[in-house]
Write a protein that holds these residues in place. Structure first.
Motif, PDB file in Angstrom:
ATOM      1  N   ALA A  86       0.853  -1.200   0.000  1.00 26.67           N
ATOM      2  CA  ALA A  86       0.000   0.000   0.000  1.00 26.67           C
ATOM      3  C   ALA A  86       0.882   1.240   0.000  1.00 26.67           C
ATOM      4  CB  ALA A  86      -0.915   0.008   1.218  1.00 26.67           C
ATOM      5  N   GLU A  87       0.526   2.199  -0.801  1.00 31.53           N
ATOM      6  CA  GLU A  87       1.284   3.450  -0.870  1.00 31.53           C
ATOM      7  C   GLU A  87       0.410   4.577  -0.312  1.00 31.53           C
ATOM      8  OE1 GLU A  87       2.642   4.034  -4.864  1.00 31.53           O
ATOM      9  OE2 GLU A  87       3.604   2.066  -4.931  1.00 31.53           O
ATOM     10  N   ILE A  88       0.603   4.873   0.961  1.00 35.02           N
ATOM     11  CA  ILE A  88      -0.162   5.927   1.623  1.00 35.02           C
ATOM     12  C   ILE A  88       0.813   7.039   1.963  1.00 35.02           C
ATOM     13  CG2 ILE A  88      -1.683   6.499   3.549  1.00 35.02           C
ATOM     14  CD1 ILE A  88      -2.256   3.488   3.818  1.00 35.02           C
ATOM     15  N   LYS A  89       0.574   8.228   1.420  1.00 36.85           N
ATOM     16  CA  LYS A  89       1.474   9.361   1.670  1.00 36.85           C
ATOM     17  C   LYS A  89       1.450   9.735   3.149  1.00 36.85           C
ATOM     18  CE  LYS A  89       0.987  11.457  -2.874  1.00 36.85           C
ATOM     19  NZ  LYS A  89       0.554  12.662  -3.605  1.00 36.85           N
ATOM     20  N   SER A  90       2.536  10.347   3.598  1.00 40.17           N
ATOM     21  CA  SER A  90       2.636  10.695   5.028  1.00 40.17           C
ATOM     22  C   SER A  90       1.561  11.697   5.440  1.00 40.17           C
ATOM     23  CB  SER A  90       4.027  11.232   5.353  1.00 40.17           C
ATOM     24  OG  SER A  90       4.281  12.409   4.624  1.00 40.17           O
ATOM     25  N   GLU A  91       1.215  12.641   4.550  1.00 42.59           N
ATOM     26  CA  GLU A  91       0.144  13.605   4.882  1.00 42.59           C
ATOM     27  C   GLU A  91      -1.182  12.884   5.064  1.00 42.59           C
ATOM     28  OE1 GLU A  91       0.018  16.565   1.828  1.00 42.59           O
ATOM     29  OE2 GLU A  91       1.946  17.430   2.386  1.00 42.59           O
ATOM     30  N   THR A  92      -1.448  11.896   4.198  1.00 40.03           N
ATOM     31  CA  THR A  92      -2.686  11.126   4.306  1.00 40.03           C
ATOM     32  C   THR A  92      -2.679  10.288   5.576  1.00 40.03           C
ATOM     33  OG1 THR A  92      -2.727  11.032   1.895  1.00 40.03           O
ATOM     34  CG2 THR A  92      -4.198   9.544   3.064  1.00 40.03           C
ATOM     35  N   GLN A  93      -1.521   9.768   5.957  1.00 41.02           N
ATOM     36  CA  GLN A  93      -1.425   9.006   7.200  1.00 41.02           C
ATOM     37  C   GLN A  93      -1.776   9.874   8.403  1.00 41.02           C
ATOM     38  OE1 GLN A  93       2.490   7.290   7.434  1.00 41.02           O
ATOM     39  NE2 GLN A  93       2.110   5.813   5.793  1.00 41.02           N
ATOM     40  N   VAL A  94      -1.286  11.121   8.402  1.00 39.97           N
ATOM     41  CA  VAL A  94      -1.585  12.043   9.509  1.00 39.97           C
ATOM     42  C   VAL A  94      -3.081  12.360   9.530  1.00 39.97           C
ATOM     43  CG1 VAL A  94      -1.216  14.387  10.362  1.00 39.97           C
ATOM     44  CG2 VAL A  94       0.733  13.013   9.634  1.00 39.97           C
ATOM     45  N   ASP A  95      -3.669  12.604   8.343  1.00 37.18           N
ATOM     46  CA  ASP A  95      -5.108  12.895   8.286  1.00 37.18           C
ATOM     47  C   ASP A  95      -5.932  11.713   8.792  1.00 37.18           C
ATOM     48  OD1 ASP A  95      -4.567  15.402   7.262  1.00 37.18           O
ATOM     49  OD2 ASP A  95      -4.854  14.803   5.173  1.00 37.18           O
TER      50      ASP A  95
END
Length: 195
Positions: A60-69
């Motif tokens: 899975a490729e989840i950007k760090s900004e999306t992880q924080v959100d």
């Protein structure tokens, strides 16, 4: 098969379906996570970071900004002020930095309310009840009428000690020595006058 590349391609074709299901399960776990009442914020954040790592290993490729959100959405309603501040100030943090900030917010709330994010189960209001003037409520009188026994009249006489002469059985406002000295103009008791 002649080369390692062909072997890897063959294995990927055979097990790709299982990897996709595992990746979807890891993402579903992240999306369904909510911080439980009584859980310290550090433990919740470490569990989330572990799930993000599992999803990443599975492809899975989840950007760090999306992880924080996504992480902010798992937090209780109690920290809504933190979320608003995060969005208004357009902050950009990693998950570890967010964990440190949330721990700071938790310690501030703990000193103010005596509880951490534990009160989140009670709903959005997390402060202790207060009186009309914003002061804490006074505790109810548990002892009943005996609590004010020193100031209660017994048999028509006040029980307690006079602050003027030090004798028991009357109060300063009824003290003969105090009333006499008040008429003369000096507030010093007659038994304590300098010689």
């Amino acid at each position: 098969m002649d080369t390692a590349t062909k072997i890897m391609e063959s294995l990927q074709e055979m097990f790709e379906h299982q990897g996709r299901q595992a990746r979807q399960a890891a993402i579903r776990t992240i999306m369904n996570m909510r911080m439980k009442p009584g859980t310290p914020v550090r433990d919740h954040m470490l569990a989330l970071i572990a799930q993000f790592n599992v999803a990443e290993v599975l492809g899975a490729e989840i950007k760090s900004e999306t992880q924080v959100d996504m992480t902010l959405e798992t937090l209780p309603e109690m920290v809504s002020q933190f979320k608003v501040s995060y969005n208004m100030n357009k902050l950009n943090m990693s998950l570890t930095e967010l964990m440190k900030e949330l721990q700071n917010a938790e310690s501030v709330l703990k000193t103010k309310t005596g509880d951490a994010f534990v009160v989140a189960s009670a709903g959005p209001s997390y402060s202790k009840p207060k009186g009309k003037n914003g002061n804490k409520r006074k505790k109810p009188n548990k002892k009943g009428p005996q609590q004010n026994e020193k100031k209660v009249k017994v048999d028509g006489k006040p029980k307690g000690k006079c602050f003027h002469c030090g004798e028991k059985g009357h109060w300063k406002r009824n003290c003969q020595g105090y009333l006499a000295s008040k008429k003369q103009g000096s507030g010093v008791p007659s038994n304590q006058k300098p010689q």
